[in-house]
Motif scaffolding. Structure first.
Motif, PDB file in Angstrom:
ATOM      1  N   UNK A 140       0.823  -1.198   0.000  1.00 19.98           N
ATOM      2  CA  UNK A 140       0.000   0.000   0.000  1.00 19.98           C
ATOM      3  C   UNK A 140       0.857   1.248   0.000  1.00 19.98           C
ATOM      4  N   UNK A 141       1.901   1.282   0.825  1.00 14.73           N
ATOM      5  CA  UNK A 141       2.715   2.491   0.894  1.00 14.73           C
ATOM      6  C   UNK A 141       3.491   2.710  -0.393  1.00 14.73           C
ATOM      7  N   UNK A 142       3.926   1.649  -1.014  1.00 14.08           N
ATOM      8  CA  UNK A 142       4.671   1.764  -2.264  1.00 14.08           C
ATOM      9  C   UNK A 142       3.817   2.419  -3.335  1.00 14.08           C
ATOM     10  N   UNK A 143       2.537   2.165  -3.358  1.00 17.47           N
ATOM     11  CA  UNK A 143       1.685   2.653  -4.430  1.00 17.47           C
ATOM     12  C   UNK A 143       1.002   3.972  -4.124  1.00 17.47           C
ATOM     13  N   UNK A 144       0.988   4.436  -2.919  1.00 18.04           N
ATOM     14  CA  UNK A 144       0.222   5.625  -2.571  1.00 18.04           C
ATOM     15  C   UNK A 144       0.688   6.868  -3.330  1.00 18.04           C
ATOM     16  N   UNK A 145       1.967   7.043  -3.524  1.00 21.00           N
ATOM     17  CA  UNK A 145       2.446   8.257  -4.167  1.00 21.00           C
ATOM     18  C   UNK A 145       2.079   8.319  -5.639  1.00 21.00           C
ATOM     19  N   UNK A 171      -3.777  15.073   2.454  1.00 25.18           N
ATOM     20  CA  UNK A 171      -2.955  16.274   2.391  1.00 25.18           C
ATOM     21  C   UNK A 171      -1.552  15.828   2.022  1.00 25.18           C
ATOM     22  N   UNK A 172      -0.637  16.760   1.907  1.00 25.38           N
ATOM     23  CA  UNK A 172       0.755  16.397   1.612  1.00 25.38           C
ATOM     24  C   UNK A 172       1.392  15.666   2.793  1.00 25.38           C
ATOM     25  N   UNK A 173       0.699  15.657   3.946  1.00 23.81           N
ATOM     26  CA  UNK A 173       1.266  15.075   5.156  1.00 23.81           C
ATOM     27  C   UNK A 173       0.441  13.942   5.768  1.00 23.81           C
ATOM     28  N   UNK A 174      -0.559  13.432   5.047  1.00 21.97           N
ATOM     29  CA  UNK A 174      -1.391  12.386   5.640  1.00 21.97           C
ATOM     30  C   UNK A 174      -2.072  11.558   4.556  1.00 21.97           C
ATOM     31  N   UNK A 175      -2.130  10.245   4.762  1.00 18.93           N
ATOM     32  CA  UNK A 175      -2.965   9.403   3.907  1.00 18.93           C
ATOM     33  C   UNK A 175      -3.583   8.267   4.709  1.00 18.93           C
ATOM     34  N   UNK A 176      -4.685   7.766   4.177  1.00 16.03           N
ATOM     35  CA  UNK A 176      -5.370   6.615   4.753  1.00 16.03           C
ATOM     36  C   UNK A 176      -5.644   5.624   3.629  1.00 16.03           C
ATOM     37  N   UNK A 177      -5.743   4.364   3.975  1.00 13.06           N
ATOM     38  CA  UNK A 177      -6.032   3.385   2.942  1.00 13.06           C
ATOM     39  C   UNK A 177      -6.412   2.043   3.531  1.00 13.06           C
ATOM     40  N   UNK A 193      -1.022   6.883   7.516  1.00 15.53           N
ATOM     41  CA  UNK A 193       0.346   7.398   7.505  1.00 15.53           C
ATOM     42  C   UNK A 193       0.319   8.893   7.730  1.00 15.53           C
ATOM     43  N   UNK A 194       1.323   9.358   8.466  1.00 18.53           N
ATOM     44  CA  UNK A 194       1.418  10.794   8.711  1.00 18.53           C
ATOM     45  C   UNK A 194       2.883  11.214   8.662  1.00 18.53           C
ATOM     46  N   UNK A 195       3.083  12.408   8.166  1.00 22.49           N
ATOM     47  CA  UNK A 195       4.401  12.993   8.081  1.00 22.49           C
ATOM     48  C   UNK A 195       4.806  13.451   9.480  1.00 22.49           C
ATOM     49  N   UNK A 196       6.084  13.206   9.838  1.00 22.70           N
ATOM     50  CA  UNK A 196       6.558  13.574  11.170  1.00 22.70           C
ATOM     51  C   UNK A 196       7.550  14.731  11.180  1.00 22.70           C
ATOM     52  N   UNK A 197       8.499  14.717  10.209  1.00 19.31           N
ATOM     53  CA  UNK A 197       9.616  15.654  10.321  1.00 19.31           C
ATOM     54  C   UNK A 197      10.323  15.776   8.975  1.00 19.31           C
ATOM     55  N   UNK A 198      10.983  16.913   8.751  1.00 23.50           N
ATOM     56  CA  UNK A 198      11.762  17.078   7.518  1.00 23.50           C
ATOM     57  C   UNK A 198      13.012  16.211   7.535  1.00 23.50           C
TER      58      UNK A 198
END
Length: 174
Positions: free
Chosen positions: A14-19, A134-140, A161-166
Motif C-alpha cells: 500500500x505504501x509503495x503505491x500511494x504516491x 494532504x501532503x502530510x497524511x494518507x489513509x487506505x 500514515x502521517x508525516x513527522x519531520x523534515x
C-alpha cells in the motif's frame, strides 16, 4: 510468523503505491505508517524463537522490525525530495515477495489498484485503495486472498500514515 510477514507485505504494497495516486506532492522527510489487521493481533501469541526468525527475515528484506501493539504495526519510512517530486516510490520489497501491481487508477487524491503475488511463499490476489488527504497524511485499506506458505489467507489491513519531520534521522530512504 505468517501473520507478521503478511501484515508487513500489505503495508509495504500500500505504501509503495500511494504516491502514484495523488495530486499532492508527498512531504519529503520522515513518515510514520500504522498498519492494523486481525492477523497482526495474533503477534503476541508467536513464540519468541519464531519472532527472532521473523526479525531476521525482515532484515533480509532491508526492513527494520516495526513496533507491534494492539493489532497494529508502526514503522518509520523516509521519503526523499526526489521521491516526492516524482510522485513515485521504490518497490521496497514488493518484488522479493513475488508481487506485482496492476490497474493503478486515480481520481484526484483517491486511488485504487490491484496486485497479484506469485512468490515462493505468497500467492494470491489483492486490491488497495486510499486517499492522500494532504501532503502530510494518507489513509487506505488493502485486501488479499490467497495463500501464505500454503496456508489460506483472506485478510484486510487498514493503513494510516502521517508525516513527522523534515529530517529522517537514522531512517534510510526506502
Amino acid at each position: 510468523m505468517h501473520s507478521l510477514r503478511f501484515g508487513l507485505s500489505l503495508s509495504a504494497l500500500l505504501f509503495v503505491t500511494i504516491a502514484h495516486a495523488a495530486d499532492y506532492n508527498m512531504q519529503p522527510g520522515l513518515w510514520e505508517v500504522t498498519t492494523s489487521s486481525d492477523l497482526l493481533r495474533l503477534v503476541p501469541h508467536i513464540p519468541s524463537g519464531q519472532m527472532q526468525d521473523i526479525e531476521a527475515l525482515a532484515k533480509d528484506y532491508g526492513v527494520d522490525m516495526p513496533q507491534i501493539a494492539n493489532g497494529a504495526a508502526i514503522s518509520k519510512v523516509c521519503i526523499t525530495q526526489e521521491m516526492a517530486n516524482q510522485k513515485t516510490l521504490p518497490n521496497f520489497y514488493q518484488a522479493q515477495a513475488g508481487c506485482t501491481t496492476q490497474n493503478v487508477n486515480r481520481s484526484g487524491n483517491h486511488y485504487q489498484l490491484a496486485f497479484s503475488c506469485n512468490g515462493a511463499d505468497l500467492k494470491g490476489n489483492g486490491s488497495a485503495e486510499g486517499n492522500l488527504t494532504s501532503a502530510q497524511h494518507f489513509t487506505g485499506q488493502s485486501r488479499f486472498s490467497g495463500t501464505l506458505q500454503g496456508n489460506p489467507v483472506n485478510e484486510k489491513a487498514d493503513i494510516q500514515a502521517k508525516w513527522l519531520n523534515t529530517s529522517c534521522g537514522d531512517t534510510p530512504p526506502m
